[in-house]
Structures are given as C-alpha cells and as structure tokens.
Design a protein around this motif. Structure first.
Motif, PDB file in Angstrom:
ATOM      1  N   SER A  43       0.676  -1.181   0.017  1.00 15.85           N
ATOM      2  CA  SER A  43      -0.143   0.064  -0.081  1.00 15.85           C
ATOM      3  C   SER A  43       0.883   1.299   0.012  1.00 15.85           C
ATOM      4  CB  SER A  43      -0.980  -0.050   1.124  1.00 15.85           C
ATOM      5  OG  SER A  43      -2.000   0.815   0.930  1.00 15.85           O
ATOM      6  N   TYR A  44       0.217   2.402   0.213  1.00 13.32           N
ATOM      7  CA  TYR A  44       1.264   3.516   0.164  1.00 13.32           C
ATOM      8  C   TYR A  44       0.601   4.763   1.001  1.00 13.32           C
ATOM      9  CZ  TYR A  44      -2.532   4.125  -3.465  1.00 13.32           C
ATOM     10  OH  TYR A  44      -3.768   4.161  -4.148  1.00 13.32           O
ATOM     11  N   VAL A  45       1.464   5.679   1.166  1.00 10.10           N
ATOM     12  CA  VAL A  45       0.910   6.905   1.800  1.00 10.10           C
ATOM     13  C   VAL A  45       0.232   7.812   0.609  1.00 10.10           C
ATOM     14  CG1 VAL A  45       1.733   9.084   2.863  1.00 10.10           C
ATOM     15  CG2 VAL A  45       3.140   6.813   3.387  1.00 10.10           C
ATOM     16  N   PRO A  46      -0.992   8.211   1.080  1.00 16.10           N
ATOM     17  CA  PRO A  46      -1.935   9.092   0.342  1.00 16.10           C
ATOM     18  C   PRO A  46      -1.498  10.432   0.375  1.00 16.10           C
ATOM     19  CG  PRO A  46      -3.139   8.385   2.155  1.00 16.10           C
ATOM     20  CD  PRO A  46      -1.620   7.754   2.399  1.00 16.10           C
ATOM     21  N   LEU A  47      -1.709  11.028  -0.984  1.00 19.38           N
ATOM     22  CA  LEU A  47      -1.612  12.414  -0.953  1.00 19.38           C
ATOM     23  C   LEU A  47      -3.019  13.167  -0.767  1.00 19.38           C
ATOM     24  CD1 LEU A  47       0.498  13.203  -4.198  1.00 19.38           C
ATOM     25  CD2 LEU A  47       1.024  13.437  -1.797  1.00 19.38           C
ATOM     26  N   SER A  48      -3.058  14.556  -0.243  1.00 13.30           N
ATOM     27  CA  SER A  48      -4.189  15.346  -0.448  1.00 13.30           C
ATOM     28  C   SER A  48      -4.574  15.399  -1.628  1.00 13.30           C
ATOM     29  CB  SER A  48      -3.990  16.565   0.308  1.00 13.30           C
ATOM     30  OG  SER A  48      -2.956  17.338  -0.350  1.00 13.30           O
ATOM     31  N   GLN A  49      -6.148  15.781  -1.906  1.00 15.96           N
ATOM     32  CA  GLN A  49      -6.494  15.976  -3.214  1.00 15.96           C
ATOM     33  C   GLN A  49      -5.766  17.170  -4.003  1.00 15.96           C
ATOM     34  OE1 GLN A  49      -8.598  13.994  -4.921  1.00 15.96           O
ATOM     35  NE2 GLN A  49      -7.944  15.380  -6.660  1.00 15.96           N
ATOM     36  N   SER A  50      -5.679  18.371  -3.055  1.00 15.64           N
ATOM     37  CA  SER A  50      -4.877  19.590  -3.661  1.00 15.64           C
ATOM     38  C   SER A  50      -3.603  19.253  -4.150  1.00 15.64           C
ATOM     39  CB  SER A  50      -4.997  20.750  -2.497  1.00 15.64           C
ATOM     40  OG  SER A  50      -4.241  20.320  -1.574  1.00 15.64           O
ATOM     41  N   ARG A  51      -2.717  18.419  -3.474  1.00 16.50           N
ATOM     42  CA  ARG A  51      -1.366  18.176  -3.734  1.00 16.50           C
ATOM     43  C   ARG A  51      -1.508  17.037  -4.985  1.00 16.50           C
ATOM     44  NH1 ARG A  51       3.001  18.244  -0.749  1.00 16.50           N
ATOM     45  NH2 ARG A  51       2.091  20.382  -0.320  1.00 16.50           N
ATOM     46  N   LEU A  52      -2.380  16.309  -5.147  1.00  7.90           N
ATOM     47  CA  LEU A  52      -2.582  15.272  -5.964  1.00  7.90           C
ATOM     48  C   LEU A  52      -2.890  16.153  -7.354  1.00  7.90           C
ATOM     49  CD1 LEU A  52      -2.553  12.397  -7.064  1.00  7.90           C
ATOM     50  CD2 LEU A  52      -4.774  12.207  -6.502  1.00  7.90           C
ATOM     51  N   THR A  53      -3.856  17.007  -7.434  1.00  9.48           N
ATOM     52  CA  THR A  53      -4.165  17.934  -8.634  1.00  9.48           C
ATOM     53  C   THR A  53      -2.814  18.717  -8.930  1.00  9.48           C
ATOM     54  OG1 THR A  53      -6.315  18.216  -7.627  1.00  9.48           O
ATOM     55  CG2 THR A  53      -5.720  19.842  -9.098  1.00  9.48           C
ATOM     56  N   GLU A  54      -2.150  19.252  -7.980  1.00 10.41           N
ATOM     57  CA  GLU A  54      -1.053  20.175  -8.257  1.00 10.41           C
ATOM     58  C   GLU A  54       0.061  19.323  -9.124  1.00 10.41           C
ATOM     59  OE1 GLU A  54       2.600  21.666  -5.696  1.00 10.41           O
ATOM     60  OE2 GLU A  54       0.710  21.940  -4.802  1.00 10.41           O
ATOM     61  N   ARG A  55       0.284  18.153  -8.399  1.00 12.76           N
ATOM     62  CA  ARG A  55       1.633  17.246  -9.108  1.00 12.76           C
ATOM     63  C   ARG A  55       1.107  16.372 -10.003  1.00 12.76           C
ATOM     64  NH1 ARG A  55       4.471  14.430  -4.305  1.00 12.76           N
ATOM     65  NH2 ARG A  55       4.707  16.608  -3.774  1.00 12.76           N
ATOM     66  N   GLY A  56      -0.163  16.017 -10.107  1.00  4.28           N
ATOM     67  CA  GLY A  56      -0.784  15.042 -11.134  1.00  4.28           C
ATOM     68  C   GLY A  56      -0.590  13.680 -10.987  1.00  4.28           C
ATOM     69  N   PHE A  57       0.243  13.483  -9.877  1.00  3.02           N
ATOM     70  CA  PHE A  57       0.501  11.871  -9.575  1.00  3.02           C
ATOM     71  C   PHE A  57       0.605  11.833  -7.957  1.00  3.02           C
ATOM     72  CE2 PHE A  57       4.449  13.429 -11.024  1.00  3.02           C
ATOM     73  CZ  PHE A  57       5.572  12.517 -10.047  1.00  3.02           C
ATOM     74  N   ASN A  58       0.717  10.535  -7.553  1.00  3.20           N
ATOM     75  CA  ASN A  58       1.348  10.264  -6.228  1.00  3.20           C
ATOM     76  C   ASN A  58       2.307   9.346  -6.458  1.00  3.20           C
ATOM     77  OD1 ASN A  58       1.964   9.358  -3.702  1.00  3.20           O
ATOM     78  ND2 ASN A  58      -0.349   8.555  -3.100  1.00  3.20           N
ATOM     79  N   GLN A  59       3.651  10.018  -6.045  1.00  2.00           N
ATOM     80  CA  GLN A  59       4.849   9.170  -6.315  1.00  2.00           C
ATOM     81  C   GLN A  59       4.929   7.923  -5.544  1.00  2.00           C
ATOM     82  OE1 GLN A  59       4.668  12.098  -4.651  1.00  2.00           O
ATOM     83  NE2 GLN A  59       5.562  11.579  -2.698  1.00  2.00           N
ATOM     84  N   ALA A  60       4.464   7.969  -4.036  1.00  2.00           N
ATOM     85  CA  ALA A  60       4.092   6.857  -3.463  1.00  2.00           C
ATOM     86  C   ALA A  60       3.505   5.544  -4.085  1.00  2.00           C
ATOM     87  CB  ALA A  60       3.898   7.171  -2.208  1.00  2.00           C
ATOM     88  N   GLN A  61       2.516   5.928  -4.705  1.00  2.00           N
ATOM     89  CA  GLN A  61       1.314   4.973  -5.235  1.00  2.00           C
ATOM     90  C   GLN A  61       2.331   4.549  -6.542  1.00  2.00           C
ATOM     91  OE1 GLN A  61      -2.337   6.531  -6.651  1.00  2.00           O
ATOM     92  NE2 GLN A  61      -2.957   4.854  -7.674  1.00  2.00           N
ATOM     93  N   GLN A  62       2.836   5.294  -7.355  1.00  2.00           N
ATOM     94  CA  GLN A  62       3.510   4.858  -8.521  1.00  2.00           C
ATOM     95  C   GLN A  62       4.793   3.837  -8.054  1.00  2.00           C
ATOM     96  OE1 GLN A  62       4.903   7.766 -10.976  1.00  2.00           O
ATOM     97  NE2 GLN A  62       2.974   8.176 -12.017  1.00  2.00           N
ATOM     98  N   MET A  63       5.497   4.160  -7.099  1.00  2.59           N
ATOM     99  CA  MET A  63       6.363   3.424  -6.579  1.00  2.59           C
ATOM    100  C   MET A  63       5.726   1.943  -6.112  1.00  2.59           C
ATOM    101  SD  MET A  63       8.478   5.920  -4.233  1.00  2.59           S
ATOM    102  CE  MET A  63       9.715   7.298  -4.756  1.00  2.59           C
ATOM    103  N   ALA A  64       4.754   1.954  -5.375  1.00  2.00           N
ATOM    104  CA  ALA A  64       3.986   0.808  -4.912  1.00  2.00           C
ATOM    105  C   ALA A  64       3.463  -0.263  -6.209  1.00  2.00           C
ATOM    106  CB  ALA A  64       2.815   0.870  -4.167  1.00  2.00           C
ATOM    107  N   GLU A  65       3.327   0.557  -7.351  1.00  2.00           N
ATOM    108  CA  GLU A  65       2.802  -0.204  -8.455  1.00  2.00           C
ATOM    109  C   GLU A  65       4.089  -0.709  -9.351  1.00  2.00           C
ATOM    110  OE1 GLU A  65      -1.227   2.500  -9.289  1.00  2.00           O
ATOM    111  OE2 GLU A  65       0.812   3.179 -10.304  1.00  2.00           O
ATOM    112  N   GLU A  66       5.012  -0.008  -9.304  1.00  2.00           N
ATOM    113  CA  GLU A  66       6.244  -0.419  -9.920  1.00  2.00           C
ATOM    114  C   GLU A  66       7.005  -1.688  -9.224  1.00  2.00           C
ATOM    115  OE1 GLU A  66       7.790   0.478 -12.887  1.00  2.00           O
ATOM    116  OE2 GLU A  66       5.977   1.283 -13.152  1.00  2.00           O
TER     117      GLU A  66
END
Length: 264
Positions: free
Chosen positions: A146-169
């Motif tokens: 699993s992964y540490v989630p981002l806030s909606q505002s940070r996710l909108t700003e960045r466009g992705f959650n790096q922790a989620q992508q790391m978990a998927e990789e």
C-alpha cells in the motif's frame, strides 16, 4: 531456380546479415538520470558513473528503521505501530536531486528506476523480518503493498502520487498486489520544513482508512497472517509511517505493518 524463389532467398540472407550487424554494433542508450550515453545494458538504465554513485544501504545498524548508522530517533521509542522499516538508499544530495527530477519536474523515466531500486529495500526486509509475537508459525502469509496517500490538492497540483507509482512499480516486479488502504483527510505542508514536534502534531488525524479495503483485509486475516508494506519516498523521522500505521491498526484488523521507503 525461379526468380521469385531466388529473390526470397536473397531477402532472407539480407535480413540475417542485418540482424547480425545489429548485434555487433554497440547500441548507445541515454542514462535516465543524467542523460549521458552508455553502451552496456543494465537493469537500472543508468550510465556507469551514476550506477557507481548510488549510496545503497547495505549494512543496517538500526533494526527498527533500517538506518545505516546509530539512530537517536528510535532510541526515543516514540514509534509503536509498525514492525520495522527498510530503505534502499541513503538520502544524499544526489538522491535528493533524482527525487526532485521525478516528483517536481515530471521526469517520468525515473519511475521505472526508482521502482527497481525499491526491490533492495524489500529484500532487506526478507533478510531481517522479526517473527511477530503471537503469530502462528503454520499460518499462510499474505502480503500487500500500500502507500502513503496525498491530499486532493497536492494530487491535483502534481498530477500523480509518487508513493502510489512506486508501489505499482514494485508490485510489477514482485507479484505482490497493491491495495489502497488510506485516504488523506486534509492537506499538510511539506514535512521536511518542520521540527519533529511539529510533524507529530500536524499529522494527528490526517489519515482515515478506506472501509472496503479494510473489510477485504479483515476477511483474509481470518485465514492468513496479513503483512502490509507501506510505501513512501523518504523516511526522515518515521512520523508519517507511524501515523499511517496507527490509523490502520486502530481500525481493528490484525495486520503486521512494515515500511518500505526509497531513501533514509
């Protein structure tokens, strides 16, 4: 020999010669970190200089947080909710630059690199996992990332959650499934700019569990020992990992929680 048959034979020979030539001629690739050209293929897609400069954590000194030197944070014993954490590399200036390229400048090729590097942290767990007290030795172990989630505002700003992508990789390389378990209730400023006390206070009540995911874990926990590996990019004081772990355990599902971070 007919002209058509002779033509096909010559075409086939030409194809074989072309393939042989391609094998003999060096293929130049671009390093995903610095862009330098290199020839020798490697699993990290890095030039030799960048590969040699990676500060891998090889000798773990703190069995709790995985730090490669004496750890004053864990001597305070403020962490109570996760079993242990392991990281792939030490967070030196070069690793900080790589992470900045990935997180803030959209250098997507680094996603594959960092995901591959996380395998080292996962394997460090396998070398040193403690046996949780009260766990039945004959119970099957079921693992999830699993992964540490981002806030909606940070996710909108960045466009992705790096922790989620790391978990998927990491999941793609290990076959361990990814299960989103947490949501972030409110935005917090960057933790790297805060004191230890401010981090602890700021993170209280930030996360909540995703009920459907926790129900799935609860069902599995009736027949298996469940291990959750929480993925994040950098472990600094362990405050974020500890708060996430506390939130999960407070939900009442019997799981063992481990941390996997790219850098420590």
């Amino acid at each position: 020999m007919s002209k058509s048959l002779g033509g096909r034979i010559f075409a086939w020979i030409g194809k074989l010669l072309g393939e042989a030539e391609a094998l003999l001629v060096p293929v130049h690739r671009g390093c995903v970190a610095c862009g330098a050209s290199y020839v020798k293929r490697n699993e990290l897609s890095l030039c030799e200089a960048c590969r040699a400069s990676i500060p891998w954590i090889l000798d773990v000194k703190c069995s709790y947080c995985g730090r490669p030197e004496s750890c004053t944070d864990c001597r305070r014993r403020e962490h109570q909710f996760f079993t242990q954490s392991r990281s792939a590399v030490s967070y030196n200036p070069q690793m900080k630059e790589w992470l900045a390229l990935y997180k803030y400048r959209g250098h997507e090729k680094l996603r594959d690199l960092i995901g591959t590097m996380l395998l080292h942290a996962y394997h460090l767990h396998k070398c040193s996992e403690p046996v949780p007290s009260g766990t039945s030795s004959n119970k099957k172990v079921m693992e999830f990332f699993s992964y540490v989630p981002l806030s909606q505002s940070r996710l909108t700003e960045r466009g992705f959650n790096q922790a989620q992508q790391m978990a998927e990789e990491l999941a793609r390389r290990t076959g361990v499934p990814v299960l989103p378990l947490l949501e972030r209730m409110r935005h917090t400023d960057k933790q790297s700019f805060k004191t230890r006390g401010d981090r602890l206070a700021d993170l209280q009540g930030v996360f909540k569990v995703i009920p459907a995911s926790m129900q799935k874990l609860a069902e599995i926990a009736t027949r298996c020992e469940v291990r959750v590996y929480l993925i994040d990019d950098v472990y600094t004081t362990g405050s974020t990992l500890n708060e996430c772990s506390q939130t999960l355990l407070t939900a009442g599902t019997p799981v063992q929680i481990y941390g996997i971070c790219w850098a420590r």
